[in-house]
Write a protein that holds these residues in place. Structure first.
Motif, PDB file in Angstrom:
ATOM      1  N   LYS A   1       0.985   6.810  -6.615  1.00  5.86           N
ATOM      2  CA  LYS A   1      -0.287   7.424  -6.983  1.00  5.86           C
ATOM      3  C   LYS A   1      -0.279   8.920  -6.658  1.00  5.86           C
ATOM      4  O   LYS A   1      -0.681   9.753  -7.452  1.00  5.86           O
ATOM      5  CB  LYS A   1      -1.414   6.720  -6.219  1.00  5.86           C
ATOM      6  CG  LYS A   1      -2.805   7.195  -6.591  1.00  5.86           C
ATOM      7  CD  LYS A   1      -3.854   6.547  -5.705  1.00  5.86           C
ATOM      8  CE  LYS A   1      -5.225   7.079  -6.052  1.00  5.86           C
ATOM      9  NZ  LYS A   1      -6.208   6.751  -5.014  1.00  5.86           N
TER      10      LYS A   1
ATOM     11  N   THR B   1       0.814  -1.211   0.000  1.00  5.76           N
ATOM     12  CA  THR B   1       0.000   0.000   0.000  1.00  5.76           C
ATOM     13  C   THR B   1       0.851   1.265   0.000  1.00  5.76           C
ATOM     14  O   THR B   1       0.604   2.180  -0.779  1.00  5.76           O
ATOM     15  CB  THR B   1      -0.942   0.006   1.213  1.00  5.76           C
ATOM     16  OG1 THR B   1      -1.623  -1.231   1.227  1.00  5.76           O
ATOM     17  CG2 THR B   1      -1.932   1.123   1.120  1.00  5.76           C
TER      18      THR B   1
ATOM     19  N   LEU C   1       0.735   3.972  -2.913  1.00  3.81           N
ATOM     20  CA  LEU C   1       0.176   5.288  -2.588  1.00  3.81           C
ATOM     21  C   LEU C   1       1.146   6.393  -2.963  1.00  3.81           C
ATOM     22  O   LEU C   1       0.744   7.450  -3.458  1.00  3.81           O
ATOM     23  CB  LEU C   1      -0.139   5.377  -1.094  1.00  3.81           C
ATOM     24  CG  LEU C   1      -1.485   4.829  -0.633  1.00  3.81           C
ATOM     25  CD1 LEU C   1      -1.641   5.057   0.861  1.00  3.81           C
ATOM     26  CD2 LEU C   1      -2.633   5.482  -1.386  1.00  3.81           C
TER      27      LEU C   1
ATOM     28  N   ALA D   1      -5.281  -3.116  -7.624  1.00  3.70           N
ATOM     29  CA  ALA D   1      -6.715  -3.406  -7.731  1.00  3.70           C
ATOM     30  C   ALA D   1      -7.425  -3.000  -6.455  1.00  3.70           C
ATOM     31  O   ALA D   1      -8.530  -2.467  -6.476  1.00  3.70           O
ATOM     32  CB  ALA D   1      -6.918  -4.899  -8.010  1.00  3.70           C
ATOM     33  N   LYS D   2      -6.760  -3.249  -5.317  1.00  2.00           N
ATOM     34  CA  LYS D   2      -7.369  -2.894  -4.035  1.00  2.00           C
ATOM     35  C   LYS D   2      -7.559  -1.391  -3.921  1.00  2.00           C
ATOM     36  O   LYS D   2      -8.597  -0.923  -3.465  1.00  2.00           O
ATOM     37  CB  LYS D   2      -6.477  -3.402  -2.892  1.00  2.00           C
ATOM     38  CG  LYS D   2      -7.043  -3.092  -1.518  1.00  2.00           C
ATOM     39  CD  LYS D   2      -6.034  -3.332  -0.427  1.00  2.00           C
ATOM     40  CE  LYS D   2      -5.953  -2.124   0.455  1.00  2.00           C
ATOM     41  NZ  LYS D   2      -4.923  -2.231   1.486  1.00  2.00           N
ATOM     42  N   LEU D   3      -6.552  -0.637  -4.353  1.00  2.00           N
ATOM     43  CA  LEU D   3      -6.656   0.820  -4.264  1.00  2.00           C
ATOM     44  C   LEU D   3      -7.598   1.381  -5.318  1.00  2.00           C
ATOM     45  O   LEU D   3      -7.877   2.580  -5.334  1.00  2.00           O
ATOM     46  CB  LEU D   3      -5.279   1.466  -4.415  1.00  2.00           C
ATOM     47  CG  LEU D   3      -4.288   1.209  -3.288  1.00  2.00           C
ATOM     48  CD1 LEU D   3      -2.959   1.859  -3.583  1.00  2.00           C
ATOM     49  CD2 LEU D   3      -4.827   1.722  -1.958  1.00  2.00           C
ATOM     50  N   GLY D   4      -8.049   0.515  -6.240  1.00  2.00           N
ATOM     51  CA  GLY D   4      -8.908   1.000  -7.305  1.00  2.00           C
ATOM     52  C   GLY D   4      -8.174   1.968  -8.215  1.00  2.00           C
ATOM     53  O   GLY D   4      -8.746   2.888  -8.774  1.00  2.00           O
TER      54      GLY D   4
END
Lengths: 292, 394
Positions: free
Chosen positions: B217, B210, B214, B241-244
């Motif tokens: 991103k 994550t 992040l 995929a989890k963070l979309g």
């Protein structure tokens, strides 16, 4: 804010994983003053046995959980009988350290021979689509880990406080000799606490397996982190374990994001050193005075 | 006592009688056959076994059979070093094929260099591998895989030139492989004037990506460039995929590892990487025959080779070595080395036809033109560009 929520939620999920494993350390420490350093391996075995049930026998994820718990109990009892009881009997201060570490290594090698050394994916019982919560994306499985861990810890606490068998455990934890004089079979209680601690680890294993990869090597790093959590939170406090886990999980994720992903593991270790230096019994632990 | 003497006598005659007519040529095979890199190691080993079986069935090298001495280095540097010494001192191999992991290769191959025994790296890609001994009079290290300084520019080209994605994030693991690859990648990006907006690191076995994702991103990355191996790459794809937050993944050839494709599932779709060999469709008759023979002998899951690139390169390395030994008319290291650097006969391989693949100055068999881009589609690697997929005339 959105970022922070995401870091927080991921940190909590990781932290709860650490906390469940650390909880097992606390269980055995309370009754016998010993720790199972093979706790990470108990988790790994639980996850791999679970994978075999789900993959090979096509078992439902939820049906598999009791089997894994049962397996965990047997495994924990075995560790106590083989590794810890002899050390307690001869009042060896540290024999149990070596024997639980040795058993951990043996379990890892056995697992490598049975399941191989590959990292295997574990099918998820819940949809892998993330849910949005306060702007953060969370996997349903992550919520299950947090809820599952809390429920399990509460069940154990309930057992210890409300049932007669649990009271035997608490009595042994408070004063083993006195409990023995009152007719409690303290060595059975200790075996039981080991069985319970491996049960929690095995359960933690199948809880986190769908989030991580499963494999013989998964126990090592997690066991070590959980040990740090147990020290930070305090070995005598259930509350401390949860808080310690959350602190470590969140600090790790936040360091990765705000400082550098290369230093992710550093603050946890610094925290561990600080706790050992200033409050050796842990943030929530009771200081025990040892008369010599 | 008598019995023992008999055994000695029998053993001695057996050794003499076989030695007089044909000698076994011992060839070391080193790779991780267990652990996170096992899909590459096992495929490589099976490719090597297949080629050896074919050569031996056709009479070996001038009547001498190749005997493989296989060792599992577990992707650990220290195991690699032990095995190198064992193969040199105890097994007395004529040459060695293998190395999947750049770190293990760099740690171990100096023993072969000192013992003057050729090593053909058939999977490891670190740029430094064939240039580890710049001051030595002779370099005993060869390679039949696409080096990182070939792959990195292809990755950069795909992202920046072809897709126009200038804001790139690099995610590389903390091993030798990941960090050396990251350097090559940064160098390649510089030629386009691109500086990565985020460069993140992770350890093998990390379960939560994550914070790395992040950061990428938050920095506004449009594409993720990777240098890592299967399990962690899958964690990246699943983490995205989890963070979309879905951005294209372009990275080194390890994105074609089964451990990435299987674990990432549909999240792995669209991952793009340089490849020397793609199982389907076979573009040459040689490739077709190779795939059929491999599937028949080793029966991989779902009829997909776990790491087709490793299998093909492993297979080719045996034929190159056999050609060199045949030409050298002997198994002494310096003779094989001289033959490898000046192969008179072309070798028809799976990856390509090797026509004078090595010279004294260049120990890389694969050049940039021999590598194509592949893309992950529903559990398989396909050609990214349709023109690569059409059958080529030899």
């Amino acid at each position: 804010m959105e970022m922070f929520a995401q870091i927080l939620s991921s940190g909590i999920a990781v932290g709860m994983i650490y906390a469940v494993i650390a909880f097992g350390f606390q269980l055995t420490f309370a009754t016998s003053g010993t720790l199972n350093f093979g706790q990470g391996e108990a988790l790994m075995l639980g996850a791999l046995v679970g994978l075999t049930c789900v993959d090979m026998f096509g078992m439902n994820y939820w049906l598999m959980i009791p089997i894994v718990c049962l397996f965990g109990m047997v495994q924990g009892g075995f560790v106590e009988l083989i590794g810890v009881r002899p050390a307690i009997k001869i009042k060896s201060e540290f024999g149990w350290i070596m024997s639980t570490i040795a058993l951990g290594i043996i379990f890892k090698n056995v697992a490598e021979n049975i399941w191989g050394r590959d990292a295997l994916p574990f099918p998820s019982p819940l949809p892998m689509e993330p849910m949005e919560f306060l702007g953060a994306n969370i996997l349903p499985m992550e919520i299950l880990v947090v809820v599952g861990a809390l429920v399990m810890m509460m069940l154990v606490e309930f057992f210890n406080r409300k049932t007669i068998y649990g009271k035997a455990v608490v009595a042994t934890a408070n004063d083993r000799d006195a409990a023995g004089l009152m007719g409690i079979n303290t060595s059975l209680v200790i075996t039981f606490s080991y069985a319970l601690s491996s049960l929690t680890a095995a359960f933690a294993g199948v809880l986190i397996a769908p989030l991580t990869l499963t494999g013989a090597a998964m126990g090592g790093a997690l066991g070590l982190k959980a040990f740090a959590v147990a020290i930070i939170g305090g070995l005598s406090s259930g509350m401390g374990i949860i808080v310690g886990g959350l602190i470590l999980g969140i600090v790790e994720t936040a360091t990765g994001f705000y400082i550098s992903t290369g230093y992710k593991d550093v603050p946890g270790l610094i925290l561990l050193l600080l706790v050992l230096a200033f409050k050796p019994s842990g943030l929530f632990g009771k200081t025990a005075i040892k008369k010599v | 006592m008598n019995i023992r003497r008999h055994i000695f006598a029998v053993a001695a005659t057996a050794m003499l009688s076989t030695g007089a007519y044909a000698a076994d040529i011992k060839v070391g095979v080193i790779g991780p056959f267990t652990g996170g890199s096992a899909s590459m190691g096992v495929s490589m080993r099976d490719g090597v076994r297949l080629a050896t079986k074919e050569i031996n069935a056709a009479g070996g090298i001038d009547g001498n059979k190749i005997v493989l001495v296989e060792r599992d280095d577990e992707a650990k540097n220290e195991r690699g070093v032990q095995i190198a010494q064992e193969l040199i001192n105890n097994e007395k191999v004529a040459a060695t094929l293998g190395y999947i992991n750049t770190g293990v290769a760099l740690a171990s191959q100096r023993f072969f260099q000192e013992a003057k025994i050729p090593v053909i790296n058939n999977v490891a890609t670190g740029t430094l591998i064939t240039k580890q001994f710049p001051n030595a009079a002779e370099n005993y290290v060869f390679r039949t895989s696409a080096a990182d300084n070939i792959q990195a520019p292809m990755i950069a080209k795909e992202a920046v030139e072809k897709r126009g994605l200038k804001k790139v994030a690099i995610l590389a693991d903390s091993t030798n492989y990941g960090q050396l690859g990251r350097e090559d990648l940064e160098k390649a990006l510089k030629t386009y004037g691109v500086t990565p907006v985020a460069t993140e690191k992770f350890n093998l076995g990390d379960v939560d990506m994550t914070s790395q994702l992040l950061k990428a991103k938050n920095a506004g990355a449009e594409v993720i460039l990777t240098y890592a191996i299967g399990p962690e790459l899958a964690q990246i794809a699943n983490g995205m995929a989890k963070l979309g937050w879905k951005k294209p993944m372009i990275g080194s050839w390890t994105l074609s590892m089964a451990s990435f494709i299987d674990t990432a599932g549909k999240n792995g779709n669209g991952a793009t990487m340089p490849e020397t060999f793609i199982q389907n469709p076979p573009t040459t008759p040689k490739r077709k025959a190779f795939v059929e023979a491999y599937l028949k002998d080793f029966k991989p899951k779902n009829g997909i080779i776990a790491s087709p690139v490793s299998a093909a390169q492993g297979y080719d390395s045996v034929y190159l070595l056999a050609a060199a030994i045949k030409q050298a008319k002997g198994t002494e290291g310096p003779k094989i080395l001289a033959a490898l650097q000046d192969l008179k006969t072309p070798v028809d391989g799976v990856v390509m036809s090797y026509n004078k693949p090595f010279s004294a100055a260049d120990h890389e068999a694969i050049k940039a033109k021999d590598v194509v881009m592949g893309i992950v589609e529903d559990g398989k690697v396909e050609f990214l560009n349709a023109e690569d997929a059409t059958a080529k005339k030899k």
